[in-house]
Scaffold this motif. Sequence first.
Motif, PDB file in Angstrom:
ATOM      1  N   MET A 249      47.619  90.597  54.080  1.00 15.22           N
ATOM      2  CA  MET A 249      48.361  91.857  54.021  1.00 15.22           C
ATOM      3  C   MET A 249      49.756  91.579  53.496  1.00 15.22           C
ATOM      4  O   MET A 249      50.494  90.762  54.056  1.00 15.22           O
ATOM      5  N   GLY A 250      50.123  92.261  52.405  1.00 16.04           N
ATOM      6  CA  GLY A 250      51.426  92.074  51.787  1.00 16.04           C
ATOM      7  C   GLY A 250      52.550  92.681  52.616  1.00 16.04           C
ATOM      8  O   GLY A 250      52.331  93.428  53.566  1.00 16.04           O
ATOM      9  N   GLY A 251      53.776  92.369  52.222  1.00 15.13           N
ATOM     10  CA  GLY A 251      54.955  92.804  52.960  1.00 15.13           C
ATOM     11  C   GLY A 251      55.006  94.314  53.172  1.00 15.13           C
ATOM     12  O   GLY A 251      54.700  95.092  52.283  1.00 15.13           O
ATOM     13  N   GLN A 252      55.354  94.715  54.382  1.00 11.93           N
ATOM     14  CA  GLN A 252      55.525  96.103  54.794  1.00 11.93           C
ATOM     15  C   GLN A 252      54.224  96.909  54.791  1.00 11.93           C
ATOM     16  O   GLN A 252      54.249  98.128  54.936  1.00 11.93           O
ATOM     17  N   ALA A 253      53.086  96.258  54.641  1.00  8.26           N
ATOM     18  CA  ALA A 253      51.823  96.976  54.818  1.00  8.26           C
ATOM     19  C   ALA A 253      51.640  97.292  56.300  1.00  8.26           C
ATOM     20  O   ALA A 253      52.167  96.605  57.174  1.00  8.26           O
TER      21      ALA A 253
END
Length: 313
Positions: A249-253
């Motif tokens: 999961m990428g940043g701020q997901a």
Amino acid sequence: MSLQNSITHDFELSGIAPLESASPSQISYIDQDKYIPALADSKAGAVLIRASLQESVPPHIQPLIVENPHLAFALLSQLFAKPCFSLTSHPPRASNIHIGANVVIGENVSIGEHCIIYPNVVIGENVSIGEHCIIYPNVVIYRDSVIGNRVRLHAGSIIGCDGFGYAHTNDGRHIKIEHNGRVVIEDDVEIGANNTIDRAVFGETLIKKGAKIDNLVQIGHNCVVGEHSILVSQVGLAGSTTTGRNVVMGGQAGTGGHIHIGDFVQVAGRGAVGKNLPPHTKWGGHPLMELDEWMKFFVSLRRMLKKSAKPKE
């Protein structure tokens, strides 16, 4: 909140638990019709339930009729709340470990060999820490947490704090639900700085082996992070989110509650997950789309914006 029915038999209540794991000395609750099928196989001694659902309760479970089962459960949970920390420090039951200054260790804590505990760490009651772990400064580990072998907890992270859960009265007050579960972190996990991992309402919040979690990540109560998953900075998992193995999961997901993300799924930065995701898929955007579709949409949107920004002749 008063019970509206007579108690058919007395028994000593030892705690509260979900329907699927409750024992005959424990009580559970049902607040939604979709959980009714779970009653048939439950071994709970009693269940908090609305009058309209009373006929669904099998004979071996005692129905306790209340207007608002969720609120009744919140009030009941407070009777079983445990203290999280001791006011005095106790020596750990281990040798060959290094402990820095101002470390506070609660009762019945075990720490494996070759661990390093840096200054100002606070460890609550009944915590178990495996071997070859590194606990960096200002980490706080709440009661009953289980930490595996070769785990790294970076500075400022909080393991096992209360989940964010409240029941609501008719006049708008918020009644705290005491979270009486725990956090379990398996072997070879690394957790970055200033993470918060909430303990379960009951049962456990689980971080499976090999997971790598960046800084500033929030993991809600009863979540499960799958083996070898990667959560990048500022990811937020709402309560009871579960992931398969090798999820990225990428940043701020972020996710909504009670969602499952399948094995080897990738979610791009700022992706908003509001539904279950099948394995071996890639997603992005808000609203969430499959990644290829989202990228095409984004390109089309940029073209439209450029076109609309051109001066008219």
